[in-house]
Design a protein around this motif. Sequence first.
Motif, PDB file in Angstrom:
ATOM      1  N   TYR A   9     122.835  44.451 179.453  1.00  0.00           N
ATOM      2  CA  TYR A   9     123.190  45.807 179.916  1.00  0.00           C
ATOM      3  C   TYR A   9     124.307  46.266 180.022  1.00  0.00           C
ATOM      4  N   GLY A  10     125.144  45.710 180.517  1.00  0.00           N
ATOM      5  CA  GLY A  10     126.737  46.084 180.905  1.00  0.00           C
ATOM      6  C   GLY A  10     127.472  46.125 179.321  1.00  0.00           C
ATOM      7  N   PHE A  11     127.286  45.377 178.509  1.00  0.00           N
ATOM      8  CA  PHE A  11     128.174  45.028 177.475  1.00  0.00           C
ATOM      9  C   PHE A  11     127.556  45.161 176.056  1.00  0.00           C
ATOM     10  N   SER A  12     126.418  46.006 175.978  1.00  0.00           N
ATOM     11  CA  SER A  12     125.570  45.958 174.742  1.00  0.00           C
ATOM     12  C   SER A  12     126.408  46.783 173.897  1.00  0.00           C
ATOM     13  N   PRO A  13     126.011  46.746 172.518  1.00  0.00           N
ATOM     14  CA  PRO A  13     126.795  47.818 171.562  1.00  0.00           C
ATOM     15  C   PRO A  13     126.666  49.381 171.976  1.00  0.00           C
ATOM     16  N   TYR A  14     125.532  49.656 172.729  1.00  0.00           N
ATOM     17  CA  TYR A  14     125.550  50.827 173.110  1.00  0.00           C
ATOM     18  C   TYR A  14     126.804  51.389 174.104  1.00  0.00           C
ATOM     19  N   MET A  15     126.835  50.326 175.011  1.00  0.00           N
ATOM     20  CA  MET A  15     128.029  50.755 176.029  1.00  0.00           C
ATOM     21  C   MET A  15     129.472  50.542 175.255  1.00  0.00           C
ATOM     22  N   ILE A  16     129.493  49.712 174.289  1.00  0.00           N
ATOM     23  CA  ILE A  16     130.809  49.562 173.748  1.00  0.00           C
ATOM     24  C   ILE A  16     130.903  50.798 172.833  1.00  0.00           C
ATOM     25  N   GLY A  17     130.195  51.467 172.043  1.00  0.00           N
ATOM     26  CA  GLY A  17     130.109  52.430 171.347  1.00  0.00           C
ATOM     27  C   GLY A  17     130.485  53.615 172.111  1.00  0.00           C
ATOM     28  N   GLN A  18     129.749  53.897 173.315  1.00  0.00           N
ATOM     29  CA  GLN A  18     129.991  55.003 174.101  1.00  0.00           C
ATOM     30  C   GLN A  18     131.094  54.980 174.805  1.00  0.00           C
ATOM     31  N   HIS A  37     131.062  59.332 180.611  1.00  0.00           N
ATOM     32  CA  HIS A  37     130.239  59.640 181.355  1.00  0.00           C
ATOM     33  C   HIS A  37     128.948  58.892 181.097  1.00  0.00           C
ATOM     34  N   MET A  38     128.782  58.633 179.750  1.00  0.00           N
ATOM     35  CA  MET A  38     127.692  57.706 179.279  1.00  0.00           C
ATOM     36  C   MET A  38     127.726  56.432 179.317  1.00  0.00           C
ATOM     37  N   VAL A  39     128.928  55.821 179.922  1.00  0.00           N
ATOM     38  CA  VAL A  39     129.017  54.449 180.199  1.00  0.00           C
ATOM     39  C   VAL A  39     128.668  54.234 181.687  1.00  0.00           C
ATOM     40  N   LEU A  40     128.864  55.354 182.526  1.00  0.00           N
ATOM     41  CA  LEU A  40     128.421  55.121 184.036  1.00  0.00           C
ATOM     42  C   LEU A  40     126.884  55.215 184.284  1.00  0.00           C
ATOM     43  N   MET A  41     126.477  53.812 183.912  1.00  0.00           N
ATOM     44  CA  MET A  41     125.052  53.961 183.738  1.00  0.00           C
ATOM     45  C   MET A  41     124.368  53.005 184.976  1.00  0.00           C
ATOM     46  N   PHE A  42     125.002  52.993 186.102  1.00  0.00           N
ATOM     47  CA  PHE A  42     124.909  52.210 187.041  1.00  0.00           C
ATOM     48  C   PHE A  42     123.672  52.521 188.009  1.00  0.00           C
ATOM     49  N   LEU A  43     123.214  53.796 187.822  1.00  0.00           N
ATOM     50  CA  LEU A  43     122.185  54.425 188.713  1.00  0.00           C
ATOM     51  C   LEU A  43     120.936  54.340 187.919  1.00  0.00           C
ATOM     52  N   SER A  82     119.720  53.176 175.180  1.00  0.00           N
ATOM     53  CA  SER A  82     120.286  52.450 176.332  1.00  0.00           C
ATOM     54  C   SER A  82     119.117  51.876 177.245  1.00  0.00           C
ATOM     55  N   TYR A  83     117.869  52.672 177.044  1.00  0.00           N
ATOM     56  CA  TYR A  83     116.817  52.204 177.968  1.00  0.00           C
ATOM     57  C   TYR A  83     116.010  51.015 177.281  1.00  0.00           C
ATOM     58  N   ALA A  84     116.127  50.890 175.859  1.00  0.00           N
ATOM     59  CA  ALA A  84     115.879  49.915 175.231  1.00  0.00           C
ATOM     60  C   ALA A  84     116.634  48.588 175.571  1.00  0.00           C
ATOM     61  N   VAL A  85     117.879  48.686 175.762  1.00  0.00           N
ATOM     62  CA  VAL A  85     118.663  47.695 176.158  1.00  0.00           C
ATOM     63  C   VAL A  85     118.418  47.273 177.558  1.00  0.00           C
ATOM     64  N   LEU A  86     118.074  48.219 178.609  1.00  0.00           N
ATOM     65  CA  LEU A  86     117.695  47.875 179.786  1.00  0.00           C
ATOM     66  C   LEU A  86     116.498  47.166 179.849  1.00  0.00           C
ATOM     67  N   LEU A  87     115.475  47.453 178.968  1.00  0.00           N
ATOM     68  CA  LEU A  87     114.178  46.620 179.022  1.00  0.00           C
ATOM     69  C   LEU A  87     114.466  45.179 178.394  1.00  0.00           C
TER      70      LEU A  87
END
Length: 509
Positions: free
Chosen positions: A26-35, A41-47, A268-273
């Motif tokens: 979740y923390g280092f997926s392609p979504y996070m690397i791209g954002q 602000h789209m990388v601060l997904m800790f909540l 990002s929610y797909a990555v979380l799941l």
Amino acid sequence: TAFSAYLVFRRWAPWPPAAFAGGLLYGFSPYMIGQGLGHLHMVLMFLVPVFLLLLDEIMVRQRWRARVSGPLLGVTAAAQLLVAEEVLAGAALIGLVGLLVLVALFPGGVRPRLRHGAVGFALATGTGLLLAAVPLYHQLAGPQRLLGTVSSPDRYRADLLSWVVPSGLVRFAPDWALRISGDFVGNAAENGSYLGVPLLLVALAATVALWRRRPVVRWAGVLLAVVMVLSSGGSLRVGGRETGFPLPLRLLEHVPLFDSIVSIRLSSYAVLLCGLLLAVGMDAVRERVLAGGTILRRWPVLRRWPVLWRWPALPASLAGALAVVALLPLLPAAYHYRIDDVGVPPWYRSAAVQNRVPLGSVLVTVPAASAVNSAPMAWQAVAGHRFKVPFGYSLHPDEEGRGRFNADPSLFASIMVRIQRGPPPRVNADHVREMRADLRRWQVRTVVVTPESNAHVAEQVDLLTRVLGRPPVADTGAWVWYDVEPDGLAALPVVPPPWPPQPVSLPGR
């Protein structure tokens, strides 16, 4: 973000390495690397994992009292509003869909929990609105309120192939894959929906194998499929081609606030799941191997060497191998995020800002803040926001109230930007008069030219001297026009700059 997901995944995957693998994803997926290339602000997904934890507590476990879990959800939502409102909107959308999936899969289990859940959500709504009342009022009813959408959900969306075809965000991306992913909608920052075939197979295998034994897997597997559809926008694209096939997100085209969600960011929610399914799957593999060797004895290689299935590290090794297979294709490319010094000019830190710039007045920075150079916005922050500026890299309401970046079509800003980029444009007497009209409309009291993040400073100072009717003063490394009287600019004589521009000597510092 990864640590938050790790802590939350421990609820369903108690074995720490399993939760760690899910958090790592979740923390280092392609979504996070791209954002990370453009949207901090789209990388601060800790909540977001906290939302998952609290929704589970309010609707499923219900071990906390509703008057505790409900307000906690409201506080989390208010905090997320102030970090990234789009993430809050996405979490609300996916949370609502997740509740519908929960009701559809477990109607008998949800029914006796409805009263507790309704109380919790009511308290969450009240707490969240109370804490967010002031910022929401300014956004929806304040003088800078925006009407309509600020972005289209279809502008950046997942392609059907983008889930399985790697892009330049991951290390293992062959040329054929880069050619295909190059046709996907969006730039590098908005093309992070890649999950990879191995991870999707692991998620599918975990869902099928644990469908009956672990209800959370059943829920996460179904919701994952729904989220992947929502991330694809209002219509399906395949290999960069528009098919015109309508998708469910089209139903939100006219729903306020939700109509501005960038659909691919829902990935990002797909990555979380997927992280949750990976963690639970690893935990289950380890648990099953520890529980009995009868299944392992059926494997030919283990039947020949029984010492292997008696090896104490075998359960952890098998679970770890599952994580490696799923995560290795997602290894990030060797990105080195560029860290730039915003180069705050000394003048913005000097006492002159407090002593000579009227509080709340309008100040023009040269260079002007724009999408190309947003550093002057940081200078304004360093000065304690003592003054206002008429333009910046931000959303402004245009004449119809719709959000536009750098919406003010002023000649002043256009000419100053063109001078900075070079070559200097031809400026005549009419241009000077219109630039004065812009300054009068903004009620500018101070103009500052600094060499930091700037070019063609001499031409800028010469033009502004003619527009303002007097030369600047040199102050702390800047050229400043203090005490500008905007209403008196129209009465000044017009002296247009010569063409071609002549060399100008700047006043000393």
